[in-house]
Scaffold this motif. Structure first.
Motif, PDB file in Angstrom:
ATOM      1  N   THR A  53       0.830  -1.209   0.000  1.00 35.12           N
ATOM      2  CA  THR A  53       0.000   0.000   0.000  1.00 35.12           C
ATOM      3  C   THR A  53       0.859   1.252   0.000  1.00 35.12           C
ATOM      4  N   TYR A  54       1.951   1.224   0.756  1.00 34.98           N
ATOM      5  CA  TYR A  54       2.774   2.420   0.879  1.00 34.98           C
ATOM      6  C   TYR A  54       3.990   2.422  -0.053  1.00 34.98           C
ATOM      7  N   ILE A  55       4.262   1.311  -0.721  1.00 31.18           N
ATOM      8  CA  ILE A  55       5.367   1.266  -1.681  1.00 31.18           C
ATOM      9  C   ILE A  55       4.874   1.614  -3.086  1.00 31.18           C
ATOM     10  N   LEU A  56       3.713   1.080  -3.468  1.00 32.93           N
ATOM     11  CA  LEU A  56       3.183   1.285  -4.819  1.00 32.93           C
ATOM     12  C   LEU A  56       2.431   2.606  -4.925  1.00 32.93           C
ATOM     13  N   LYS A  57       2.493   3.208  -6.098  1.00 30.34           N
ATOM     14  CA  LYS A  57       1.748   4.435  -6.384  1.00 30.34           C
ATOM     15  C   LYS A  57       1.056   4.274  -7.729  1.00 30.34           C
ATOM     16  N   LEU A  58      -0.168   4.801  -7.811  1.00 23.32           N
ATOM     17  CA  LEU A  58      -0.890   4.883  -9.083  1.00 23.32           C
ATOM     18  C   LEU A  58      -0.885   6.330  -9.536  1.00 23.32           C
ATOM     19  N   ASP A  63      -2.760  10.135 -20.856  1.00 25.59           N
ATOM     20  CA  ASP A  63      -2.923   9.002 -21.764  1.00 25.59           C
ATOM     21  C   ASP A  63      -2.721   7.637 -21.129  1.00 25.59           C
ATOM     22  N   ASP A  64      -2.231   7.570 -19.884  1.00 25.54           N
ATOM     23  CA  ASP A  64      -1.852   6.291 -19.289  1.00 25.54           C
ATOM     24  C   ASP A  64      -2.183   6.222 -17.810  1.00 25.54           C
ATOM     25  N   LEU A  65      -2.305   4.987 -17.334  1.00 22.28           N
ATOM     26  CA  LEU A  65      -2.270   4.681 -15.903  1.00 22.28           C
ATOM     27  C   LEU A  65      -0.881   4.113 -15.657  1.00 22.28           C
ATOM     28  N   VAL A  66      -0.129   4.739 -14.760  1.00 26.01           N
ATOM     29  CA  VAL A  66       1.253   4.332 -14.501  1.00 26.01           C
ATOM     30  C   VAL A  66       1.345   3.796 -13.082  1.00 26.01           C
ATOM     31  N   VAL A  67       1.974   2.626 -12.932  1.00 22.71           N
ATOM     32  CA  VAL A  67       2.200   2.021 -11.619  1.00 22.71           C
ATOM     33  C   VAL A  67       3.672   2.222 -11.265  1.00 22.71           C
ATOM     34  N   TRP A  68       3.909   2.811 -10.092  1.00 21.39           N
ATOM     35  CA  TRP A  68       5.259   3.099  -9.615  1.00 21.39           C
ATOM     36  C   TRP A  68       5.555   2.297  -8.355  1.00 21.39           C
ATOM     37  N   PHE A  77      -0.093   1.508 -18.503  1.00 21.97           N
ATOM     38  CA  PHE A  77      -1.287   0.987 -19.163  1.00 21.97           C
ATOM     39  C   PHE A  77      -1.927   2.112 -19.972  1.00 21.97           C
ATOM     40  N   PRO A  78      -1.693   2.164 -21.286  1.00 20.29           N
ATOM     41  CA  PRO A  78      -2.275   3.225 -22.122  1.00 20.29           C
ATOM     42  C   PRO A  78      -3.801   3.104 -22.181  1.00 20.29           C
ATOM     43  N   PHE A  79      -4.480   4.215 -21.959  1.00 21.86           N
ATOM     44  CA  PHE A  79      -5.941   4.214 -22.000  1.00 21.86           C
ATOM     45  C   PHE A  79      -6.465   3.829 -23.377  1.00 21.86           C
TER      46      PHE A  79
END
Length: 132
Positions: A53-58, A63-68, A77-79
């Motif tokens: 929960t605290y390591i990952l970021k959305l 144009d995209d959903l980016v996971v960090w 993930f391109p829309f």
């Protein structure tokens, strides 16, 4: 929600609701005959989710959903490749589903569900699946 100063990108805040609910479930498993193993396994899984929960970021860009993970970009993930999306039980700790042209994704909601839904509706609202 944390908007980036120079772009229209938004980072969704974390929400520990799902890991905490699973941790409470693990405590309820204590009276089972195989105790303490179910409690330990489910409890460790909840700790894993809490750390995630605290390591990952959305991050939602135009144009995209980016996971960090920290400063490292894990996946984009391109829309334009999305076919549909849906939040299952957002009032509870639930699941986020979305389908791309090549794959299907189910993700636990480790982020603020209200902010997640707002950004999804804003960026890809026309692809939202109707509730059954």
């Amino acid at each position: 929600m944390t908007p980036s100063p120079q772009t229209n990108n938004v980072i969704i805040r974390p929400s520990p609701r799902l890991p905490l609910a699973i941790f409470l479930l693990s405590a309820c498993l204590w009276p089972l005959p195989l105790s303490p193993w179910p409690t330990l396994v489910v409890g460790l899984f909840s700790v894993f989710l809490l750390v995630q929960t605290y390591i990952l970021k959305l991050e939602f860009s135009e144009d995209d959903l980016v996971v960090w993970r920290g400063q490292e970009e894990l996946r984009r993930f391109p829309f334009s490749e999305w076919m549909s999306w849906r939040l299952f039980a957002p009032w509870l700790p639930g699941l986020f589903y979305f389908r791309e042209t090549k794959s299907i994704h189910f993700l636990p909601i480790l982020f603020n569900p209200k902010e997640l839904q707002e950004q999804l509706e804003r960026r890809v609202g026309h692809l939202q699946q109707a509730k059954p």
